[in-house]
Design a protein around this motif. Structure first.
Motif, PDB file in Angstrom:
ATOM      1  N   GLY A 149      34.092  39.103  35.741  1.00 55.04           N
ATOM      2  CA  GLY A 149      33.371  39.470  36.951  1.00 55.04           C
ATOM      3  C   GLY A 149      33.153  38.234  37.819  1.00 55.04           C
ATOM      4  N   ASN A 151      31.553  41.767  39.942  1.00 57.44           N
ATOM      5  CA  ASN A 151      32.107  42.906  40.658  1.00 57.44           C
ATOM      6  C   ASN A 151      31.549  42.963  42.080  1.00 57.44           C
ATOM      7  OD1 ASN A 151      33.449  43.587  38.319  1.00 57.44           O
ATOM      8  ND2 ASN A 151      31.962  45.150  37.716  1.00 57.44           N
ATOM      9  N   GLU A 152      32.173  43.791  42.878  1.00 55.86           N
ATOM     10  CA  GLU A 152      31.722  43.988  44.255  1.00 55.86           C
ATOM     11  C   GLU A 152      30.898  45.266  44.337  1.00 55.86           C
ATOM     12  OE1 GLU A 152      34.315  45.122  47.951  1.00 55.86           O
ATOM     13  OE2 GLU A 152      34.429  42.949  47.680  1.00 55.86           O
ATOM     14  N   PRO A 162      30.700  40.770  46.544  1.00 49.41           N
ATOM     15  CA  PRO A 162      30.865  40.302  45.168  1.00 49.41           C
ATOM     16  C   PRO A 162      29.597  39.589  44.693  1.00 49.41           C
ATOM     17  CG  PRO A 162      32.047  38.870  46.680  1.00 49.41           C
ATOM     18  CD  PRO A 162      31.550  40.023  47.487  1.00 49.41           C
ATOM     19  N   ARG A 164      27.730  41.339  41.745  1.00 45.95           N
ATOM     20  CA  ARG A 164      27.169  42.210  40.707  1.00 45.95           C
ATOM     21  C   ARG A 164      27.752  41.837  39.345  1.00 45.95           C
ATOM     22  NH1 ARG A 164      25.224  47.458  41.914  1.00 45.95           N
ATOM     23  NH2 ARG A 164      26.258  48.179  40.027  1.00 45.95           N
ATOM     24  N   ALA A 166      29.380  42.163  35.833  1.00 45.53           N
ATOM     25  CA  ALA A 166      30.307  43.139  35.252  1.00 45.53           C
ATOM     26  C   ALA A 166      29.542  44.117  34.372  1.00 45.53           C
ATOM     27  CB  ALA A 166      31.372  42.413  34.446  1.00 45.53           C
ATOM     28  N   GLU A 167      30.039  45.326  34.284  1.00 46.91           N
ATOM     29  CA  GLU A 167      29.388  46.338  33.465  1.00 46.91           C
ATOM     30  C   GLU A 167      29.524  45.991  31.980  1.00 46.91           C
ATOM     31  OE1 GLU A 167      27.513  48.742  34.688  1.00 46.91           O
ATOM     32  OE2 GLU A 167      27.970  47.871  36.648  1.00 46.91           O
ATOM     33  N   GLU A 170      32.881  46.415  30.398  1.00 48.88           N
ATOM     34  CA  GLU A 170      33.851  45.430  30.870  1.00 48.88           C
ATOM     35  C   GLU A 170      33.685  44.119  30.108  1.00 48.88           C
ATOM     36  OE1 GLU A 170      34.546  45.230  35.284  1.00 48.88           O
ATOM     37  OE2 GLU A 170      32.711  46.419  35.291  1.00 48.88           O
ATOM     38  N   SER A 239      42.640  52.576  38.677  1.00 48.51           N
ATOM     39  CA  SER A 239      41.443  51.875  38.213  1.00 48.51           C
ATOM     40  C   SER A 239      41.788  50.451  37.800  1.00 48.51           C
ATOM     41  CB  SER A 239      40.826  52.619  37.024  1.00 48.51           C
ATOM     42  OG  SER A 239      40.454  53.928  37.381  1.00 48.51           O
ATOM     43  N   LEU A 240      40.844  49.559  37.983  1.00 50.45           N
ATOM     44  CA  LEU A 240      41.059  48.163  37.624  1.00 50.45           C
ATOM     45  C   LEU A 240      41.130  48.005  36.110  1.00 50.45           C
ATOM     46  CD1 LEU A 240      38.567  46.505  40.128  1.00 50.45           C
ATOM     47  CD2 LEU A 240      41.065  46.424  40.235  1.00 50.45           C
ATOM     48  N   GLU A 242      40.284  46.459  32.476  1.00 48.99           N
ATOM     49  CA  GLU A 242      39.066  45.908  31.901  1.00 48.99           C
ATOM     50  C   GLU A 242      39.382  44.593  31.182  1.00 48.99           C
ATOM     51  OE1 GLU A 242      40.456  48.799  30.851  1.00 48.99           O
ATOM     52  OE2 GLU A 242      39.400  50.205  32.165  1.00 48.99           O
ATOM     53  N   LYS A 248      40.111  40.522  44.217  1.00 46.74           N
ATOM     54  CA  LYS A 248      40.566  41.512  45.186  1.00 46.74           C
ATOM     55  C   LYS A 248      40.920  40.840  46.506  1.00 46.74           C
ATOM     56  CE  LYS A 248      37.688  45.298  43.390  1.00 46.74           C
ATOM     57  NZ  LYS A 248      36.634  46.276  43.749  1.00 46.74           N
TER      58      LYS A 248
END
Length: 400
Positions: A149, A151-152, A162, A164, A166-167, A170, A239-240, A242, A248
């Motif tokens: 990450g 993330n956006e 950008p 955030r 990463a989940e 991820e 989808s991106l 993991e 991006k």
């Protein structure tokens, strides 16, 4: 993959700290043992009790704990884990790591360790984009630290961009990749994917029909073999992947800058369908029909990313792979492209409309190298990716 692995989780201060609770749960579901370290700032967002309950382990918080430090606890903590994960990694923690500061337990652990470290950055978009943070990130990556990450998306502060964290899943995927002992363990590989969008005006652009499916599948396959993957992608339909570092972009120029910023790498695979041309002077206002005829658009060439990296000399990746999407004389055109660009391999395919390959789920490729042209049977893009990843692993192993 994570059974009996020991993860030292450092929780920094930020609203994203709440995700660390789910991260602990996900890691323990997979059999990992989690030892949590909570910073003073982290305690403002999650409690030691909640962290300890989920981890099933004591929470370490104080550098000067008399009980722990009687036996040099910070040294033992820093070296007894299989991996140290910093999530969230705030701008402050990243700065301390980059500069070698050690004024609390977390930063001291990170300075005293010889264990691999992974960070999951999380901060305001302006903080993330600040030159100081980007310098620190480059320093950390140069030191061998892996980043997953950010993330956006929407921020707690109301801004967007950008920053955030990463989940949790991820991050788990990235941890599994870091722990993998595949043939690409320790290799850093760049993959470009998707189309580029070259603006004509604020609402129109030049592009092609690439979905990004093949590049995405390849990034996943390389990661599964243990590689650290930097994935530079245009606006794709899929989808991106993991567990990889995602960058991006929109335009060819942005892709070139992202590629150059990702170097050095052991191998670079250019699967992106980059637009050859762009409008020389894109309008900053929507172009409208005015009854005076068609607008005049002047075009200029985009940078040749594959040729730039193939011919860069010092610092060139050990293996540079291009893709050639052709509609006629596939092998002849792709062979000429390989010679012209001076890359090591070309993956050629026929994207004529009747093949259904462009934007579809299957592919039929020919791998062109010094050994000639090796045509593969038609198969799913996932299968193509796995086979190509295995070929890459063999080639890089042979190079040492």
């Amino acid at each position: 993959m994570l059974a009996e692995k020991r993860i030292l989780l450092i929780i920094g201060g930020g609203i994203a700290a709440f995700k660390s609770l789910d991260l602990i749960r996900r890691l323990r579901e997979r059999g990992a043992a989690v030892t949590p370290v909570l910073t003073k700032a982290g305690e403002e967002f999650v409690t030691p009790l909640s962290v300890s309950a989920l981890a099933g382990n004591k929470v370490f918080r104080d550098l000067f704990d008399l009980t722990d430090e009687a036996e040099m606890g910070h040294i033992e903590l820093s070296r007894s884990a299989d991996l140290i994960v910093v999530a969230p990694a705030t701008s402050d923690l990243m700065a301390k790591m980059a500069q070698g500061h050690a004024n609390d337990l977390a930063s001291t652990l990170l300075l005293a360790t010889d264990t691999p470290v992974m960070i999951a950055p999380a901060m305001n978009v302006r903080m993330w984009e600040h030159p100081a943070t980007q310098r620190n990130l480059a320093t950390l990556q140069g030191d061998g630290i892996t980043a997953v990450g950010p993330n956006e998306g929407d921020m707690a502060c109301g801004e967007y961009g950008p920053g955030r964290m990463a989940e949790p899943l991820e991050i788990v995927a990235a941890i599994e990749t870091a722990m993998a002992n595949g043939p690409l363990k320790g290799k850093r590989i760049l993959v470009t994917s998707g189309p580029t969008h070259e603006p004509i005006d604020p609402v129109r652009y030049i592009a092609n029909r690439s979905s990004g499916a093949q590049g995405t599948a390849l990034a996943r396959a390389l990661s599964a073999l243990g590689a650290e993957v930097v994935f530079v992608t245009g606006p794709a339909d899929v989808s991106l992947p993991e567990g990889v570092q995602v960058v991006k972009i929109e335009t060819a120029q942005q892709m070139l800058e992202a590629v150059q910023g990702a170097l050095p790498v052991d191998a670079a695979v250019f699967a992106a369908a980059v637009a050859d041309w762009r409008v020389a002077q894109a309008s900053n206002k929507k172009m409208k029909k005015d009854g005076k005829g068609l607008p005049s658009l002047e075009f200029t060439e985009n940078p040749d990313i594959l040729a730039t990296i193939s011919q860069m000399g010092e610092g060139r990746p050990d293996l540079v792979v291009g893709f050639a999407a052709e509609t006629n004389d596939v092998i002849e055109n792709a062979t000429a492209k390989r010679q012209r660009k001076q890359c090591d391999w070309i993956v050629a395919n026929d994207v004529s409309p009747e093949t259904g390959i462009m934007g579809g789920q299957e592919n039929a490729v020919t791998l062109i190298s010094d050994h000639g042209a090796d045509s593969w049977p038609r198969m799913s893009k996932t299968q193509v990716a796995k086979r190509l990843a295995e070929e890459l692993a063999q080639a890089l192993t042979a190079k040492g």
